[in-house]
Every structure is written in C-alpha cells, then in structure tokens.
Design a protein around this motif. Sequence first.
Motif, PDB file in Angstrom:
ATOM      1  N   ASP A   1       0.837  -1.200   0.000  1.00 46.90           N
ATOM      2  CA  ASP A   1       0.000   0.000   0.000  1.00 46.90           C
ATOM      3  C   ASP A   1       0.871   1.248   0.000  1.00 46.90           C
ATOM      4  O   ASP A   1       1.927   1.282   0.635  1.00 46.90           O
ATOM      5  CB  ASP A   1      -0.913   0.003   1.224  1.00 46.90           C
ATOM      6  CG  ASP A   1      -2.035   1.026   1.089  1.00 46.90           C
ATOM      7  OD1 ASP A   1      -3.125   0.637   0.627  1.00 46.90           O
ATOM      8  OD2 ASP A   1      -1.803   2.213   1.407  1.00 46.90           O
ATOM      9  N   ARG A   2       0.393   2.302  -0.687  1.00 47.47           N
ATOM     10  CA  ARG A   2       1.240   3.501  -0.738  1.00 47.47           C
ATOM     11  C   ARG A   2       1.254   4.249   0.591  1.00 47.47           C
ATOM     12  O   ARG A   2       2.068   5.141   0.807  1.00 47.47           O
ATOM     13  CB  ARG A   2       0.853   4.411  -1.899  1.00 47.47           C
ATOM     14  CG  ARG A   2      -0.499   5.077  -1.772  1.00 47.47           C
ATOM     15  CD  ARG A   2      -0.850   5.797  -3.060  1.00 47.47           C
ATOM     16  NE  ARG A   2      -1.925   6.745  -2.818  1.00 47.47           N
ATOM     17  CZ  ARG A   2      -1.744   8.008  -2.486  1.00 47.47           C
ATOM     18  NH1 ARG A   2      -0.524   8.489  -2.383  1.00 47.47           N
ATOM     19  NH2 ARG A   2      -2.775   8.792  -2.271  1.00 47.47           N
ATOM     20  N   ARG A   3       0.362   3.876   1.482  1.00 45.66           N
ATOM     21  CA  ARG A   3       0.403   4.488   2.816  1.00 45.66           C
ATOM     22  C   ARG A   3       0.929   3.501   3.858  1.00 45.66           C
ATOM     23  O   ARG A   3       0.644   3.630   5.042  1.00 45.66           O
ATOM     24  CB  ARG A   3      -0.987   4.993   3.210  1.00 45.66           C
ATOM     25  CG  ARG A   3      -1.478   6.163   2.364  1.00 45.66           C
ATOM     26  CD  ARG A   3      -2.760   6.749   2.908  1.00 45.66           C
ATOM     27  NE  ARG A   3      -3.231   7.860   2.094  1.00 45.66           N
ATOM     28  CZ  ARG A   3      -4.000   7.716   1.017  1.00 45.66           C
ATOM     29  NH1 ARG A   3      -4.379   6.515   0.640  1.00 45.66           N
ATOM     30  NH2 ARG A   3      -4.366   8.784   0.321  1.00 45.66           N
TER      31      ARG A   3
ATOM     32  N   MET B   1      -2.905  18.668  -1.360  1.00 49.46           N
ATOM     33  CA  MET B   1      -2.982  17.270  -1.775  1.00 49.46           C
ATOM     34  C   MET B   1      -2.136  17.000  -3.013  1.00 49.46           C
ATOM     35  O   MET B   1      -2.141  17.788  -3.958  1.00 49.46           O
ATOM     36  CB  MET B   1      -4.436  16.900  -2.096  1.00 49.46           C
ATOM     37  CG  MET B   1      -5.243  16.496  -0.903  1.00 49.46           C
ATOM     38  SD  MET B   1      -6.915  16.014  -1.395  1.00 49.46           S
ATOM     39  CE  MET B   1      -7.789  17.523  -1.085  1.00 49.46           C
ATOM     40  N   CYS B   2      -1.435  15.854  -3.038  1.00 44.94           N
ATOM     41  CA  CYS B   2      -0.712  15.420  -4.231  1.00 44.94           C
ATOM     42  C   CYS B   2      -1.746  14.906  -5.239  1.00 44.94           C
ATOM     43  O   CYS B   2      -2.890  14.643  -4.873  1.00 44.94           O
ATOM     44  CB  CYS B   2       0.308  14.352  -3.873  1.00 44.94           C
ATOM     45  SG  CYS B   2      -0.421  12.777  -3.414  1.00 44.94           S
ATOM     46  N   PRO B   3      -1.376  14.743  -6.527  1.00 45.81           N
ATOM     47  CA  PRO B   3      -2.364  14.325  -7.536  1.00 45.81           C
ATOM     48  C   PRO B   3      -3.043  12.998  -7.189  1.00 45.81           C
ATOM     49  O   PRO B   3      -4.248  12.841  -7.423  1.00 45.81           O
ATOM     50  CB  PRO B   3      -1.530  14.183  -8.814  1.00 45.81           C
ATOM     51  CG  PRO B   3      -0.333  15.048  -8.592  1.00 45.81           C
ATOM     52  CD  PRO B   3      -0.069  15.049  -7.115  1.00 45.81           C
ATOM     53  N   VAL B   4      -2.312  12.060  -6.598  1.00 43.59           N
ATOM     54  CA  VAL B   4      -2.916  10.759  -6.298  1.00 43.59           C
ATOM     55  C   VAL B   4      -3.974  10.913  -5.202  1.00 43.59           C
ATOM     56  O   VAL B   4      -5.083  10.381  -5.286  1.00 43.59           O
ATOM     57  CB  VAL B   4      -1.845   9.730  -5.866  1.00 43.59           C
ATOM     58  CG1 VAL B   4      -2.446   8.329  -5.835  1.00 43.59           C
ATOM     59  CG2 VAL B   4      -0.648   9.777  -6.795  1.00 43.59           C
ATOM     60  N   CYS B   5      -3.633  11.649  -4.143  1.00 37.16           N
ATOM     61  CA  CYS B   5      -4.615  11.880  -3.064  1.00 37.16           C
ATOM     62  C   CYS B   5      -5.825  12.640  -3.604  1.00 37.16           C
ATOM     63  O   CYS B   5      -6.963  12.330  -3.270  1.00 37.16           O
ATOM     64  CB  CYS B   5      -3.987  12.665  -1.911  1.00 37.16           C
ATOM     65  SG  CYS B   5      -2.884  11.680  -0.887  1.00 37.16           S
ATOM     66  N   ARG B   6      -5.563  13.636  -4.460  1.00 32.22           N
ATOM     67  CA  ARG B   6      -6.676  14.430  -4.989  1.00 32.22           C
ATOM     68  C   ARG B   6      -7.636  13.565  -5.810  1.00 32.22           C
ATOM     69  O   ARG B   6      -8.853  13.708  -5.710  1.00 32.22           O
ATOM     70  CB  ARG B   6      -6.165  15.616  -5.813  1.00 32.22           C
ATOM     71  CG  ARG B   6      -7.294  16.453  -6.411  1.00 32.22           C
ATOM     72  CD  ARG B   6      -6.910  17.872  -6.767  1.00 32.22           C
ATOM     73  NE  ARG B   6      -6.640  18.722  -5.614  1.00 32.22           N
ATOM     74  CZ  ARG B   6      -7.578  19.278  -4.835  1.00 32.22           C
ATOM     75  NH1 ARG B   6      -8.866  19.047  -5.062  1.00 32.22           N
ATOM     76  NH2 ARG B   6      -7.242  20.042  -3.823  1.00 32.22           N
TER      77      ARG B   6
ATOM     78  N   VAL C   1      -7.551  13.626   4.307  1.00 31.11           N
ATOM     79  CA  VAL C   1      -6.809  12.666   3.479  1.00 31.11           C
ATOM     80  C   VAL C   1      -5.392  13.170   3.217  1.00 31.11           C
ATOM     81  O   VAL C   1      -5.156  14.365   3.021  1.00 31.11           O
ATOM     82  CB  VAL C   1      -7.565  12.374   2.158  1.00 31.11           C
ATOM     83  CG1 VAL C   1      -7.490  13.535   1.204  1.00 31.11           C
ATOM     84  CG2 VAL C   1      -7.030  11.122   1.500  1.00 31.11           C
ATOM     85  N   ALA C   2      -4.438  12.248   3.270  1.00 25.67           N
ATOM     86  CA  ALA C   2      -3.027  12.618   3.124  1.00 25.67           C
ATOM     87  C   ALA C   2      -2.217  11.365   2.848  1.00 25.67           C
ATOM     88  O   ALA C   2      -2.721  10.247   3.007  1.00 25.67           O
ATOM     89  CB  ALA C   2      -2.522  13.270   4.405  1.00 25.67           C
ATOM     90  N   CYS C   3      -0.978  11.558   2.418  1.00 23.97           N
ATOM     91  CA  CYS C   3      -0.093  10.423   2.212  1.00 23.97           C
ATOM     92  C   CYS C   3       1.331  10.888   2.535  1.00 23.97           C
ATOM     93  O   CYS C   3       1.552  12.076   2.780  1.00 23.97           O
ATOM     94  CB  CYS C   3      -0.209   9.901   0.780  1.00 23.97           C
ATOM     95  SG  CYS C   3       0.638  10.926  -0.444  1.00 23.97           S
ATOM     96  N   PRO C   4       2.295   9.960   2.507  1.00 18.34           N
ATOM     97  CA  PRO C   4       3.668  10.366   2.862  1.00 18.34           C
ATOM     98  C   PRO C   4       4.195  11.484   1.949  1.00 18.34           C
ATOM     99  O   PRO C   4       5.052  12.269   2.360  1.00 18.34           O
ATOM    100  CB  PRO C   4       4.483   9.093   2.673  1.00 18.34           C
ATOM    101  CG  PRO C   4       3.506   7.983   2.724  1.00 18.34           C
ATOM    102  CD  PRO C   4       2.187   8.524   2.255  1.00 18.34           C
ATOM    103  N   ASP C   5       3.661  11.585   0.719  1.00 21.16           N
ATOM    104  CA  ASP C   5       4.168  12.604  -0.208  1.00 21.16           C
ATOM    105  C   ASP C   5       3.625  14.004   0.084  1.00 21.16           C
ATOM    106  O   ASP C   5       4.266  15.002  -0.238  1.00 21.16           O
ATOM    107  CB  ASP C   5       3.786  12.248  -1.655  1.00 21.16           C
ATOM    108  CG  ASP C   5       4.486  10.985  -2.104  1.00 21.16           C
ATOM    109  OD1 ASP C   5       5.578  10.703  -1.550  1.00 21.16           O
ATOM    110  OD2 ASP C   5       3.938  10.277  -2.972  1.00 21.16           O
ATOM    111  N   CYS C   6       2.418  14.070   0.631  1.00 20.40           N
ATOM    112  CA  CYS C   6       1.809  15.397   0.739  1.00 20.40           C
ATOM    113  C   CYS C   6       1.327  15.751   2.133  1.00 20.40           C
ATOM    114  O   CYS C   6       0.933  16.880   2.393  1.00 20.40           O
ATOM    115  CB  CYS C   6       0.647  15.519  -0.252  1.00 20.40           C
ATOM    116  SG  CYS C   6      -0.739  14.427   0.115  1.00 20.40           S
ATOM    117  N   GLY C   7       1.327  14.802   3.059  1.00 20.06           N
ATOM    118  CA  GLY C   7       0.683  15.052   4.348  1.00 20.06           C
ATOM    119  C   GLY C   7       1.642  15.372   5.478  1.00 20.06           C
ATOM    120  O   GLY C   7       2.835  15.588   5.264  1.00 20.06           O
TER     121      GLY C   7
END
Length: 764
Positions: free
Chosen positions: A121-123, A158-163, A179-185
């Motif tokens: 998983d990306r998260r 938000m990064c494009p994937v999260c968006r 919502v967030a991920c390691p790239d944008c949160g």
Amino acid sequence: MSPISRHIHINGIVQGVGFRPFIYNLAHDHNLTGWVRNSSSGVDIEVTGEAHALDAFLLAIRASAPPLAQIDTVSVHDIAQFKEDGFKIIHSQDRPEDFIPISPDMAVCADCRSELFDPRDRRFRYPFINCTNCGPRFSIIKEIPYDRPKTTMAAFEMCPVCRAEYENPADRRFHAQPVACPDCGPHIWLEQTPGVQDLAGEDAIKAARQYLVEGKILAIKGLGGFHLACDATSQEAVLRLRHRKHRPAKPFALMAYDLETVQEYIQLSRAAENLLSSPQAPIVLMPAYKGTDIAPGVAPGNNKLGFMLPYTPLHLLLMEPSPDFPKALVMTSGNLAEEPVIHQNQVAREKLSSIADAFLMHNRPIHRRIDDSVFTMVEGQPYPIRRARGFAPTPISTSQSLPQVLGAGPQMKNTFCLTRDKYAFISHYIGEMENWETYQDYRQAISDYQTLFRISPQAIGYDLHPDYAATRYTLERIQAEGLKGYPVQHHHAHLAACMVEHHIDPQQKIAGLIFDGTGYGTDGTIWGGEVLIGNTLECSRAYSLKPVPLPGGDLAVLKPARMALSTLWAYGLPWEESLAPVRALSGQEWEILQNQLEKNINAPLTSSMGRFFDAVSALIGVRMEISYEAQAAIELEALAEDDELGYYPWRLDGPQINFKETLEAILKDLSQGASQAAISARFHNTIAQLSLAIAELIRETYHIEEIALSGGVWQNLYLLKRTIALLKDAGFQLLIHHRSPPNDECVSLGQAAVTAYRYLHNKE
Ligand SMILES: [Zn+2]
Ligand SMILES: [Zn+2]
Ligand SMILES: [Zn+2]
C-alpha cells in the motif's frame, strides 16, 4: 407507471462521514436520477424514479448508512417531476442560519488499519492514514461547512494521487477532508532535546519505542492533545512519572495493543468489549484481575483499571507487539496538575520538559484540545464518567424543540451546554475552573461552539454559588448582552439533566436521589445528600442528610480524618483515642479542630453524601488524607466484600436522614475487630437500603414511581448496582445516566434544560 420526483432532507451527523457517496451509489443501485448536496443543516436530495424504487431507496438510507453517520430525521415530500441525466453530487449550499452536528474524532478503521500494515500500500506505515470512515474531525475543524480549507489540513496541499481519491465518489477517501499520504501530508519526528528535531519517520518510532522499553517517559502528540506515556508494567517507570508529574495516587489510564491483551488485565463483558473497540474508543474502566504484571503504582488502592485501545495509526505503530516491548503503556493526559491537556508543540516543550525524556511530535495542528473519554458499564450499558473524544460534540436529542440557551456549568468537572431545536450540545470535558488556563479555555470554547453550531443564547442558566468562575462569566454576559439569567440550584440541575436525557415531560414530577459532593444550596449551606421532588421547572427538598460542619472548609475535603471527627462531633459521639482519625491528627490539630467545631469558626454546614463517605472511610482507617477527588470513597468502595449482606440501621427525623445509629454500629463493629472489607460492604448496603426505604416513602406520599439517580456518588458501582437491584425489585422506574455522566459534567445540561423551559414559560 410514470416516474415521480421527491425532495428528501436528512438531519444528523451526515457530513464528513461519507454520506454523499453513499447516497450516490444507492441512487445508482435503485436507478434513480437527480442530485445530493450538503447544506449547512444536513443533506438535501432530489430524486426521480419509479415509486417503488423511491420507497426502497428511502428504506435503504436508514438501513445501510455509513458507520459514522447518525440520522436524526428524514423528511420527504413530493415535488414537480424533473428530469436529470444520471445522479450527481452538487455543490454545498450554506445559509447563515442553518447548522448541522459535527462528527466527533473517530478511531482508525479496520480498512485503514490493514492498509497501514500492507507493504504494497502507498500508505504503508504512514502515521496519518485515514478515510471517510475514520480519523480526526472535531479536533481539526475550524469552521463549518466541513471542508478541507476550513480545517487544520488546509496547509497541506494534496498530491495528484490523493486528490484523485478525494474527488472519486467510488473511493473510500471521497471528500475525506484529512486525506493525506507520505508525499503530501503531515509527518512525525522525535525530539530528544526540546526543539531539536533529530529523528524522523521510522527512526523516530524506533527510538521512541526504545525510550519506553528503557522505562523512560515519552510525551506523545495524539489526536486531541499530548499524552505522557511509560511502561505500565515497570513500577520504577510508573513511580518516576508520578514523582515528576506531582501526582501521587490518582489512577493512570492504560493502552494495550489489542482486545486480547486487555482481556488479560480486566474483566470485560461482550458489551464492554464492543465499547472498547468502538470507533469512539473510550477508556473503559472495569474490575482488574489480581496478580497481573501491571505495576501497583498505576492505580493504588483501586480495584479497577481503565484501558483504551490504540485509536490513531501512530499509536498502532508505536505499540506494535514485540518480545521486549511493554504489553501495556500508561497513557495519561499531557498536562500539569489541573491545567487543560496540552495540544500545541511549543507549549508541550515548555511545560512538559521536566516530565518527559523525549517528545514524539507531528505537524498536523490540533485546533481544539479534547481529552480521552472514560466509561464504565452498568446493566450491560455504557455508563459515562468523562465525555470527551469520540462523543463530543454529538448533541443529546431532546423531546421538544428548545430555545437557544446556555447552561454555564459547574466549578469542578466543568462542561457547558448550548441548546437549539431538538439538540442539547454538551461540550467536551473542560475541567477545573479555579485554574486560570482552564477558565480561559472555557471562554474560548463557548464562543467556538456558538460559532460552529450557530447558536446565540437568549438566556443563560448558572449556579447559585456567587464565587464560581462560570457564575461570574454569566453575570458579565448578562450585563453586556442584555440576556436573561436564570440561577439554577446545583442538585436541581442534576435532576433536570437526568430528565432531559430520558425524554421525561418537563412538567412531570419525579424524585431524585441526588448523592453528590458539593453544591450550593438555596439556604446558603453546602448540599450534597438530597432527595428532591420536582420537574424541570422547579423542585423542592423532600429529605436530606443531617448537616454536619466542614471544619476548615476545603481542608475538611482534603483531610477525611477531619470529616470523620466532625461527623462524630455533630452526632454527639466521642473521639475515642483508639480511632484511626483521632490518631491521624497531631495533638495541636486536634485542639484546633475541637475549637473550630465548638466555636463554629470557619465550619460551614454540609449535608453532602460524598463527605459522609469520606468520614466513614477515615473512621475505619482507610484514608485520612487525599491527593485526588473522591480518593477516600474510591478506596472504601474497592475494599467492599461482595458476599456481605448485612446493613446498619439509620433513622429519619422528619425530613432529615440521621446516621447516629449507623455510626454507632460501625464503631461497635470496629471495637469487635470486624474487617474493613465487611464494614465497607455493610456501609454500602446501608445506603442502598436507605435509598429503597426513601423511595417507598415517596411512592406512598407523592405517588411517584420514577426515581433519578444522579450525583458523583453514583460513580460508586458497588452502591449503584445494589441500589438498582433493590429499587427495580420494588417496581420503581429508574432513570440512570447513559448519555451524560452522573457527576458534575451533567450539571450544564440540567441548567440548560431548566433555563430553556423557564424561558419558554415566562414568555407565555
Ligand atoms: Zn479509515
Ligand atoms: Zn498525497
Ligand atoms: Zn454535583
């Protein structure tokens, strides 16, 4: 058959909980066209389709709503037929007068949890993973309608994937605002020296775990504020935390990784397990098994332990089981003494650096501090002790529509309460108002709730005590804003809170056994052992405890030994030298006390049941001096032996409950060498039997069958369970708190109810 169109409006917690995508999918399933949108009073839907499909759609809304949604009302009416291509989610409409309840913060859900530990998983191992069904809400919302720019997540683009996930109605993260991920949160780090971010990500978690393994104390920024954590199985670590926090005995809350681990430590019914693992994830306080490896310093003199499960992804990562990692952690509020829980990084560095060896921090701001909730179980149902995270700001529904009023709340265990329509918004737990920081927090929180729920009170209900901070606040506002003010007696507020919670008609007369610590009485003395007859508008005192002096005021509360001697004195019983409270005081103290009592110097009268428990606790040698509220009564309860059936006599002198015979019987038991366990049990049974006898008298005299049990003394489960059994057997209808705590946290709800109905009444 030709298609028809309907408008549907839904009230309740329906925003930020995945409601619109749920409606979107449901409409598709039923072949309906139209739209759904958030409004600031709920969700509006307009649909076109076959009548039977519309009916099925309506049924399914209630039957399969998302887990965090709470539907209060659904109103439906037919509208002129309209045509729409497909079904759409359209833009929010905000009207300034509208309001909607806001979802509380919720524990990490099962889906997010499995993604957290899924290496594909990306998260994977991302400490801020969340979705529409879980994560922070109330603690990050600045304004409504609930939308990302109006939360503390606004700073994270938000990064494009999260968006893409956020914008896809078929995704679990559709419009999940945090919502967030390691790239944008947000991210985490560890500070071993305050202000120095020396480790981040996995390194920070690894090092933080090492601190705990070594018995050190860690400050952890969580969802609603900071915790102070240490190994709960290490007596040395627990005592170090007690020493540094200047908290000698008050029990610490615990956290274990999973339900199976908690089951090893406390007795859990199925209902208690459900509560523990619910999305609200409160601390659940239950009888502890003896002989486990929990350090005795965690809850000295107590037979219960309070556990919670990890409710954020960060807690899960931190507590992942391994052979050397502690099975249970102390997780106590990160604050000093009675100050509010700390929720800002810089304040934590300043205030907690003398307690914590390191800080596990993050950069997702907490807009609103909120403590952990505490519950126990009564009769298979949750019984609240502290209502905060996971529960506030969910309103309590009322049976009638109420005007907009404020209940300002009590001095200790403060909450406030705002009403509007059929809702009573009890605030989260605010705390002890004599603390300046708490008082500032209180003022801020009231204005915050007024804005969020768009309430401008027309009247304020407040305590009779002239020196209470909330009373001063009220009088200030009444003057400045020209509002109406209604003083409400403290124990009447307890009674009214119970009535609102149970949707009792405000005009119906019921009885209340209000057994409490302290509350200002209408005669200027301190009440607390009150049997009241009344309704929401008014009440009177039917019976109360014979008043005894509180020598030295607060000093008598801090030193139950003084309370024991004062009680003996008031009942004309001698201070035998063999008695524990006599021996506990120095000769000088003893003389001063006698002087105070005989000359009536600084010895206000009280009819408090809480103080009577203190007196008995000291009298039989359990607790002479306390370091936290109700300690003497809690330790007395913990000793009570389950199989003891006897009870002591008492007497009624007209409306006065007289314990002379009770005290004489206890003294006799003591002189005959009876155990503390037996005396404690007999004493508890006495109060339960007394409750029954008084209820019977009330039934005879007033023809009343409904009995409310409110007041801090009813946190005593040994007493509560026996009283419930006796009263139910005798056919009484019991009103027990389940939505608001029986302690003073419910007072604001009662004040608001009394005020709302008096206001309505006066206007008629
Ligand atoms: Zn989730
Ligand atoms: Zn992202
Ligand atoms: Zn009270």
